[in-house]
Design a protein around this motif. Structure first.
Motif, PDB file in Angstrom:
ATOM      1  N   MET A   7       0.846  -1.177   0.000  1.00  0.00           N
ATOM      2  CA  MET A   7       0.000   0.000   0.000  1.00  0.00           C
ATOM      3  C   MET A   7       0.888   1.236   0.000  1.00  0.00           C
ATOM      4  O   MET A   7       1.887   1.289   0.689  1.00  0.00           O
ATOM      5  CB  MET A   7      -0.923   0.004   1.213  1.00  0.00           C
ATOM      6  CG  MET A   7      -1.835   1.213   1.199  1.00  0.00           C
ATOM      7  SD  MET A   7      -2.889   1.481   2.633  1.00  0.00           S
ATOM      8  CE  MET A   7      -3.725  -0.012   2.822  1.00  0.00           C
ATOM      9  N   GLN A   8       0.493   2.240  -0.754  1.00  0.00           N
ATOM     10  CA  GLN A   8       1.222   3.489  -0.825  1.00  0.00           C
ATOM     11  C   GLN A   8       1.004   4.287   0.456  1.00  0.00           C
ATOM     12  O   GLN A   8      -0.048   4.217   1.068  1.00  0.00           O
ATOM     13  CB  GLN A   8       0.681   4.284  -2.011  1.00  0.00           C
ATOM     14  CG  GLN A   8       1.710   4.994  -2.789  1.00  0.00           C
ATOM     15  CD  GLN A   8       1.094   5.584  -4.048  1.00  0.00           C
ATOM     16  OE1 GLN A   8      -0.093   5.836  -4.121  1.00  0.00           O
ATOM     17  NE2 GLN A   8       1.920   5.780  -5.034  1.00  0.00           N
ATOM     18  N   SER A   9       1.998   5.062   0.862  1.00  0.00           N
ATOM     19  CA  SER A   9       1.879   5.887   2.056  1.00  0.00           C
ATOM     20  C   SER A   9       0.821   6.957   1.853  1.00  0.00           C
ATOM     21  O   SER A   9       0.644   7.475   0.762  1.00  0.00           O
ATOM     22  CB  SER A   9       3.223   6.541   2.354  1.00  0.00           C
ATOM     23  OG  SER A   9       3.058   7.546   3.311  1.00  0.00           O
ATOM     24  N   ALA A  10       0.135   7.324   2.925  1.00  0.00           N
ATOM     25  CA  ALA A  10      -0.851   8.392   2.854  1.00  0.00           C
ATOM     26  C   ALA A  10      -0.181   9.759   2.859  1.00  0.00           C
ATOM     27  O   ALA A  10      -0.836  10.751   2.630  1.00  0.00           O
ATOM     28  CB  ALA A  10      -1.813   8.280   4.032  1.00  0.00           C
ATOM     29  N   PRO A  42      -5.154   7.145   2.152  1.00  0.00           N
ATOM     30  CA  PRO A  42      -4.405   5.925   1.831  1.00  0.00           C
ATOM     31  C   PRO A  42      -4.847   5.374   0.483  1.00  0.00           C
ATOM     32  O   PRO A  42      -6.025   5.372   0.159  1.00  0.00           O
ATOM     33  CB  PRO A  42      -4.767   4.955   2.949  1.00  0.00           C
ATOM     34  CG  PRO A  42      -5.462   5.746   3.991  1.00  0.00           C
ATOM     35  CD  PRO A  42      -5.948   7.019   3.357  1.00  0.00           C
TER      36      PRO A  42
END
Length: 135
Positions: free
Chosen positions: A1-4, A117
């Motif tokens: 998952m990509q950082s928020a 997110p």
């Protein structure tokens, strides 16, 4: 998952501005302050982060590749000027300085949704919730 946090995919502020601050923020004057080993004197009362006082600045504390994946290696000990720099929509509002420096480096302005997110599209089907069966 990509950082928020979109700042971790940017870093242009750390490779654009001279980061100067009062010498008392250094760890030789303030416990857990800015590591003096990463700074240079700048006049009588000021210091700057090494690497930021040159024609093509880049803070010595910035790790990674600008506009791709970066992080501040002294984030919890960064100078007040860095703490005061706010990214657009980090607190719900546009920030002109953030947008200006992003534009100078060919990046679009941040949007409010950039702080949410990202959805992980690579999740294997067997880990996702099974479809509901009709009764």
């Amino acid at each position: 998952m990509q950082s928020a946090n979109p700042c971790l995919r940017c870093g242009v502020c750390c490779s654009h501005f001279r980061v100067s601050f009062h010498w008392m923020e250094g760890d030789d004057a303030t416990p857990a302050g800015v590591p003096v080993a990463l700074t240079r004197p700048l006049g009588f009362h000021r210091r700057c982060m090494d690497g930021t006082d040159q024609p093509r600045p880049r803070c010595v504390a910035l790790a990674g590749e600008v506009k791709r994946a970066v992080r501040c290696t002294i984030h919890d000990r960064r100078p007040s000027v860095c703490r005061a720099f706010t990214a657009s929509f980090e607190h719900g509002e546009r920030e002109e300085r953030c947008e200006s420096v992003r534009a100078l480096h060919g990046l679009p302005p941040l949007r409010p949704e950039d702080w949410l997110p990202a959805q992980d599209d690579d999740e294997p089907p067997h880990l996702s919730r099974p479809p509901r069966r009709a009764a």
